[in-house]
Write a protein that holds these residues in place. Structure first.
Motif, mmCIF file in Angstrom:
data_model
loop_
_atom_site.group_PDB
_atom_site.id
_atom_site.type_symbol
_atom_site.label_atom_id
_atom_site.label_comp_id
_atom_site.label_asym_id
_atom_site.label_seq_id
_atom_site.Cartn_x
_atom_site.Cartn_y
_atom_site.Cartn_z
ATOM 1 N N LEU A 1 40.510 -12.495 -31.034
ATOM 2 C CA LEU A 1 41.925 -13.130 -31.133
ATOM 3 C C LEU A 1 42.718 -13.433 -29.866
ATOM 4 O O LEU A 1 42.260 -12.723 -28.741
ATOM 5 N N GLY A 2 43.587 -14.105 -30.092
ATOM 6 C CA GLY A 2 44.298 -14.409 -28.749
ATOM 7 C C GLY A 2 45.902 -14.501 -29.014
ATOM 8 O O GLY A 2 46.578 -15.556 -28.901
ATOM 9 N N ILE A 3 46.415 -13.363 -29.173
ATOM 10 C CA ILE A 3 47.778 -13.421 -29.619
ATOM 11 C C ILE A 3 48.493 -13.444 -27.874
ATOM 12 O O ILE A 3 48.141 -13.146 -26.977
ATOM 13 N N GLY A 4 49.539 -14.314 -27.879
ATOM 14 C CA GLY A 4 50.346 -14.331 -26.660
ATOM 15 C C GLY A 4 51.766 -14.664 -26.787
ATOM 16 O O GLY A 4 52.308 -14.407 -27.816
ATOM 17 N N TYR A 5 52.397 -15.102 -25.737
ATOM 18 C CA TYR A 5 53.812 -15.539 -25.895
ATOM 19 C C TYR A 5 54.158 -16.689 -25.169
ATOM 20 O O TYR A 5 53.414 -17.230 -24.317
ATOM 21 N N ALA A 6 55.380 -17.481 -25.617
ATOM 22 C CA ALA A 6 56.025 -18.438 -24.718
ATOM 23 C C ALA A 6 57.660 -17.875 -24.357
ATOM 24 O O ALA A 6 58.058 -17.210 -24.654
ATOM 25 N N ASN A 7 58.135 -18.760 -23.501
ATOM 26 C CA ASN A 7 59.433 -18.659 -23.176
ATOM 27 C C ASN A 7 59.659 -17.433 -22.269
ATOM 28 O O ASN A 7 61.010 -16.999 -22.068
ATOM 29 N N LEU A 8 58.782 -17.119 -21.536
ATOM 30 C CA LEU A 8 59.120 -15.829 -20.418
ATOM 31 C C LEU A 8 59.868 -16.431 -19.497
ATOM 32 O O LEU A 8 60.939 -15.584 -19.285
ATOM 33 N N GLY A 9 59.778 -17.610 -18.988
ATOM 34 C CA GLY A 9 60.425 -18.093 -17.876
ATOM 35 C C GLY A 9 62.057 -18.098 -18.204
ATOM 36 O O GLY A 9 63.180 -17.726 -17.549
ATOM 37 N N ALA A 10 62.302 -18.659 -19.413
ATOM 38 C CA ALA A 10 63.707 -18.501 -20.124
ATOM 39 C C ALA A 10 64.305 -17.230 -20.060
ATOM 40 O O ALA A 10 65.518 -16.995 -19.908
ATOM 41 N N LEU A 11 63.233 -16.276 -20.885
ATOM 42 C CA LEU A 11 63.926 -14.925 -20.918
ATOM 43 C C LEU A 11 64.373 -14.199 -19.524
ATOM 44 O O LEU A 11 65.383 -13.838 -19.442
ATOM 45 N N LEU A 12 63.445 -14.319 -18.647
ATOM 46 C CA LEU A 12 63.834 -13.730 -17.403
ATOM 47 C C LEU A 12 65.013 -14.368 -16.581
ATOM 48 O O LEU A 12 65.950 -13.611 -16.149
ATOM 49 N N MET A 13 65.278 -15.628 -16.783
ATOM 50 C CA MET A 13 66.598 -16.263 -16.579
ATOM 51 C C MET A 13 67.799 -15.686 -17.036
ATOM 52 O O MET A 13 68.639 -15.580 -16.567
ATOM 53 N N ALA A 14 67.583 -15.785 -18.473
ATOM 54 C CA ALA A 14 68.441 -15.219 -19.610
ATOM 55 C C ALA A 14 68.892 -13.928 -19.177
ATOM 56 O O ALA A 14 70.172 -13.552 -19.397
ATOM 57 N N THR A 15 68.186 -13.167 -18.672
ATOM 58 C CA THR A 15 68.414 -11.711 -18.512
ATOM 59 C C THR A 15 68.842 -11.512 -16.839
ATOM 60 O O THR A 15 69.029 -10.559 -16.392
ATOM 61 N N GLY A 16 68.931 -12.512 -16.245
ATOM 62 C CA GLY A 16 69.499 -12.335 -14.813
ATOM 63 C C GLY A 16 68.241 -12.049 -13.905
ATOM 64 O O GLY A 16 68.526 -11.525 -12.635
ATOM 65 N N HIS A 17 67.179 -12.229 -14.199
ATOM 66 C CA HIS A 17 65.898 -11.922 -13.276
ATOM 67 C C HIS A 17 65.385 -13.200 -12.755
ATOM 68 O O HIS A 17 65.281 -14.047 -13.418
ATOM 69 N N ALA A 18 65.184 -13.072 -11.308
ATOM 70 C CA ALA A 18 64.386 -14.219 -10.613
ATOM 71 C C ALA A 18 63.050 -14.093 -11.044
ATOM 72 O O ALA A 18 62.543 -13.110 -11.434
ATOM 73 N N TYR A 19 62.390 -15.430 -11.352
ATOM 74 C CA TYR A 19 61.149 -15.429 -11.773
ATOM 75 C C TYR A 19 59.942 -14.633 -10.471
ATOM 76 O O TYR A 19 59.279 -13.870 -10.905
ATOM 77 N N ASP A 20 60.299 -14.946 -9.555
ATOM 78 C CA ASP A 20 59.731 -14.177 -8.232
ATOM 79 C C ASP A 20 60.370 -12.918 -7.773
ATOM 80 O O ASP A 20 60.912 -13.031 -6.616
ATOM 81 N N SER A 21 60.446 -11.882 -8.376
ATOM 82 C CA SER A 21 61.138 -10.886 -8.168
ATOM 83 C C SER A 21 60.316 -9.538 -8.968
ATOM 84 O O SER A 21 59.610 -9.710 -9.761
ATOM 85 N N GLU A 22 60.655 -8.302 -8.272
ATOM 86 C CA GLU A 22 60.308 -7.251 -8.650
ATOM 87 C C GLU A 22 60.550 -7.011 -10.180
ATOM 88 O O GLU A 22 59.790 -6.456 -11.077
ATOM 89 N N GLY A 23 61.828 -7.247 -10.347
ATOM 90 C CA GLY A 23 62.394 -6.937 -11.688
ATOM 91 C C GLY A 23 61.854 -7.710 -12.928
ATOM 92 O O GLY A 23 61.444 -7.306 -13.754
ATOM 93 N N GLY A 24 61.685 -9.060 -12.304
ATOM 94 C CA GLY A 24 61.015 -10.014 -13.402
ATOM 95 C C GLY A 24 59.773 -9.800 -13.572
ATOM 96 O O GLY A 24 59.283 -9.832 -14.729
#
Length: 942
Positions: free
Chosen positions: A434-457
């Motif tokens: 099986l291959g479960i996965g996800y989409a919208n990670l980039g949007a989620l990080l931005m919406a929560t105030g995380h930079a994509y290239d950051s320790e928190g992100g």
């Protein structure tokens, strides 16, 4: 003794009584006594999709039924791609309800038939929960499910396939056949060619073997034929070669050499776009290529040692090569044309749950599915933004419950699924990948105030991925206790348990930074502990559980802002409107991100207005500089550094059964050495696979390092001498010419005015209706170019910057000297170069008249064949461009430099994206594939 036996018997009986007879399902989203369809407002819509080139209608279905909150784009894509039945017939699906019911009821029926549910009530709850999640875009199955399930077609549910080929002609011909069957069904396949003897080895007859690269030509032609035969998307395929194969250098350089051919033919006026009329003359364009490197090779690279290339049948070393030199050739080829990618063989197989059944030798076309030969994987992806509450908290508990339901459905599908070949069917049913996965990670990080290239992100991404896979394996272990472990588990139990412990240990090493990732990590840790405990007793139902796919079409179906693990492409995008047309809007994630960062409504409004005008956040009013990084995107004014992409992949890889479909974006100025470092760091950081794309690497001619310095210096010296910082105005009366033109059906006029002593001094371009936005932009553009010319900026500089620029309208022209143009600007500056530049300068730019091209072929100019002349000239122009630009920047007035910068477009991988074969729209990157936002077609998986 009796007492001991009796005690054991009692324990066995107790365990049997405690063992669940079947699955009990609890409600998560739904309410008892009320169907999910009754909780939404439905509306009727007309779906009319036109070809952007000529306005012709290529799909029409009126009166379709969708929830009011579904976007126009999602409605169009689902209606045109997933509704079954002939358009206009009574059997044609008319409502999203019919589509969801067709799929969900098939899954539930199979679940009941195969003993998954404890009772009818559990089956009903399961049906309602799946229906709700699909209706509300919480997740989606991959495209083959929507195409096939519940129809009279074969019930193919898998999007990803891995084949196998041996060193026999029968096996090679069967490879062509099996790929064709898979492409016909709209899916993709990959395989490893390393068993095929190299061109340096002998056949039993005494002759020399053809080698795998030779046989790749036949497979490529087959894929191209099936693509052009009417498939909904071009054939997606992957070919892999081991680094110790004697033909490894030929394989590495194959596509780079073909790109040289593409450039030469394109500059000669041939239509070399993907899907263009002349591209069929170029080989190897239907596949992604990857090199499999071993730890042995990488250690030789680190130490500067040599490495042995081995005969395929005997395993003996027949040649030794310098490992650093070979790795450099790999990096150089990727720098030139983005191929080959790289796969790390020992890392892949160290995380393999079933090594006793065979090694993992290859992947699917997008590199996320990696398992046994002759196997397949069905995918599903969750929309992460659906689990983000208004308070900015990620709902880990609900996410975990959703994963349980989805994994259950995915496993049920294998019970009724059909497969293109019997070996694939046999392996998939035995190992149930099986291959479960996800989409919208980039949007989620931005919406929560995380930079994509950051320790928190990275911490938030890692914990979510760990939770997803941990819950998946927990449910897999629970299912094993109900309907049995996968057939291959007993043989591979020790290895499977070892990999589960590796995942759990990696989870324990995650460092959290915020309340969000801390709460998710807590739930993930519990899930892994339970997965290990239950799995130790039951085994697991599935040999693998998770991947990160590109989520192309299904990402649009779920109205996702970002695909797979990718960051946002840009802050501004186009939104389709009801009734046709589109408008440019700032991504809705931006205001949500600003709110989470503490900005007030008035500040948010001002920042969003600035972004809408400029496309970036630099100098946005009231935005603190420390928050700029939150809005960094894949391309644009502030683009994410290449290692930022690699670090995000490394953060999530330990929590995936498979790998990640992801392209690392690199700027055009990146060097071969930087590509080499990215590939090296991918191995050091524990990735399984990696691909890069250097901006415009398939548009500009590759540089020659040795010649570049000299030519660049010469260009700089010449430019400084010729440049005049004082504006030389044109006289009141001056010679001029007007050229009418047509590019891709768009008509316009070019007026060019000259100095009396020759030399272009001004241009005016008429395009679009008077008073329209397009006409106004072209007027401003013409004025900017004219002022620059009068200040002494050489015409050849502008030509080098604007030729080959890609945007619509593009295509055929009515000019015999410029048969094909990639944009209006590409045509205009090629035409100006032909009219105003001497032959030697045009030769450096690779621009010739039709007569000159013919004369070159005939040898009239005493040069090498035209392809060599074009390539060398283009090398000179590309190498000189930075020096010319530097000279302009150091001597031109500030306003001229600024306008030049504003005109520069950083299109990156998007510039090289093909036109959609279904509707003709320019596609955009999605993982390592391409996606059409117009109709949902993709060049790869899901």
């Amino acid at each position: 003794m009796t007492e001991t036996v009796g005690g054991s018997a009692k324990k066995t009986a107790a365990r049997a009584a405690a063992k669940p007879a079947a699955l009990k399902v609890q409600r998560v989203y739904t309410t008892e006594g009320r169907h999910p369809y009754d909780e939404v407002t439905w509306e009727r819509r007309d779906v009319v999709m036109t070809n952007w080139r000529d306005g012709s209608v290529n799909f029409e279905q009126r009166g379709v039924e969708f929830p009011e909150f579904w976007s126009v784009n999602a409605t169009n894509i689902v209606t045109s791609k997933y509704f079954r039945g002939a358009v206009g017939s009574e059997k044609r699906e008319q409502s999203l309800r019919q589509l969801i019911d067709r799929v969900v009821k098939t899954y539930v029926g199979a679940g009941k038939e195969h003993g998954y549910f404890a009772g009818e009530q559990d089956a009903e709850i399961f049906e309602h929960e799946l229906t709700y999640m699909l209706l509300h875009q919480v997740f989606s199955f991959n495209s083959p499910v929507w195409f096939n399930v519940g129809t009279s077609s074969p019930q193919q549910v898998s999007a990803c396939f891995i084949l196998a080929v041996d060193d026999t002609m029968e096996s090679i011909l069967n490879w062509y056949r099996e790929e064709g069957l898979i492409f016909k069904g709209g899916s993709g396949a990959g395989l490893n060619l390393s068993r095929i003897r190299s061109s340096k080895e002998l056949l039993s007859s005494g002759g020399t073997a053809s080698g795998p690269v030779s046989f790749m030509r036949g497979a490529d032609a087959s894929a191209g034929t099936i693509k052009s035969g009417g498939a909904t998307r071009r054939a997606a395929k992957m070919v892999v070669l081991d680094v110790d194969h004697p033909d490894v250098v030929e394989f590495i350089e194959t596509k780079a050499r073909e790109e040289d051919k593409i450039r030469a033919l394109r500059d000669a006026g041939f239509d070399m776009d993907l899907g263009g009329t002349d591209i069929v003359s170029v080989q190897y364009q239907n596949a992604n290529n990857s090199i499999r490197v071993s730890d042995e090779f990488m250690h030789a690279y680190e130490s500067g040692g040599d490495f042995g290339l081995r005969a395929r049948q005997t395993g003996e070393v027949i040649e030794r090569v310098d490992a650093k030199e070979l790795f450099g050739k790999l990096a150089k080829a990727a720098w030139e044309c983005a191929d080959p990618g790289i796969q790390y063989d020992d890392t892949i197989n160290d995380w393999h749950t079933c090594p006793e059944s065979g090694r993992i030798t290859a992947s699917n076309p997008c590199s996320e599915y990696m398992h046994l030969d002759n196997s397949s994987c069905n995918l599903a992806s969750l929309n992460l933004m659906k689990f983000l509450g208004d308070d900015g908290r990620f709902d880990a508990v609900t996410f975990a419950k959703a994963v349980e339901l989805i994994i259950t459905a995915m496993d049920i599908s294998i019970c009724f699924a059909d497969f293109p070949t019997e070996p694939i069917a046999d392996t998939t049913r035995k190992f149930r990948q099986l291959g479960i996965g996800y989409a919208n990670l980039g949007a989620l990080l931005m919406a929560t105030g995380h930079a994509y290239d950051s320790e928190g992100g990275r911490a938030l991404a890692a914990t979510i991925t760990s939770l997803m896979t941990g819950v998946s394996y927990r449910r897999s272990a629970e299912l094993a206790g109900i309907v049995g472990a996968y057939d291959g588990y007993k043989r591979n139990a020790t290895a499977h348990q070892r990999v589960m412990r590796k995942h759990a240990a990696a989870n324990d090493l995650i460092r959290t930074y915020h309340a969000n990732d801390s709460s998710v990590h807590k739930v993930a840790t519990e899930a892994w502990q339970q997965a290990l405990e239950i799995g130790a007793k039951n085994g697991w139902r599935n040999a693998q559980a998770s991947v990160l796919a590109p989520t192309g079409t299904i990402g649009l179906m779920m109205d996702c802002d970002t695909t797979g693990i990718e960051p946002d492409l840009a802050l501004v995008k186009f939104k389709k409107l009801v009734g046709g047309g589109s408008m440019q809007i700032v991504n809705q994630t931006v205001p949500r991100a600003l709110k989470s960062l503490g900005y007030q409504d008035e500040q948010i409004e001002a920042i969003v207005e600035f972004i809408a005008e400029h496309g970036h956040v630099v100098d946005a009013p009231g935005l603190r500089r420390e928050h700029y990084e939150v809005f960094d995107c894949a391309m644009g004014e502030r683009s994410i550094a290449p290692m930022g992409h690699v670090r995000m992949m490394a953060a999530t890889q330990p929590f995936l059964s498979g790998a990640i479909s992801k392209t690392v974006n690199m700027p055009e100025t990146a060097t071969v050495e930087e590509v080499e470092e990215i590939y090296y760091q991918g191995w050091k950081l524990g990735l399984k696979a990696l691909a890069i794309y250097r901006d415009n690497c398939k548009v500009g001619q590759p540089l020659s390092a040795g010649k570049g310095a000299n030519k660049g210096a010469e260009a700089k010296t010449e430019t400084v001498v010729e440049y005049r910082p004082v504006r030389k105005r044109l006289p009141k009366k001056r010679p001029s010419q007007t050229v009418s033109f047509t590019v891709g059906g768009a008509e316009g006029y070019l007026h060019a005015g000259s100095y009396p002593d020759n030399g272009l001094g001004e241009i005016f371009v008429k395009l679009g209706k008077q008073g329209s936005t397009l006409a106004g932009v072209m007027d401003a553009f013409s004025m900017s170019i004219s002022v620059g010319l009068q200040y002494g900026i050489p015409l050849e500089f502008y030509v080098s910057k604007f030729q080959n620029l890609r945007f619509e309208p593009a295509g055929m022209t009515d000019d015999p000297d410029v048969r094909i143009a990639t944009s209006v600007l590409d045509y205009l500056f090629r035409r100006l170069a032909l009219d105003y530049l001497p032959y030697d300068k045009r030769a450096q730019l690779g621009i010739f008249t039709a007569d000159e091209r013919s004369a070159q072929v005939a040898g009239e100019y005493g040069s090498a064949p035209s392809s060599d002349v074009d390539l060398e000239g283009l090398r000179g122009s590309v190498e000189a461009a930075p020096a010319v630009e530097a000279a302009v920047e150091t001597t031109a007035p500030k306003q001229v430099g600024s306008s030049t910068e504003l005109l520069e477009l950083h299109l990156g991988k998007a510039a090289d994206a093909p036109l959609c074969m279904t509707c003709g729209t320019k596609m955009r990157p999605a993982g390592s594939c391409y996606l059409c936002e117009g109709c949902g077609s993709t060049s790869g998986c899901s």
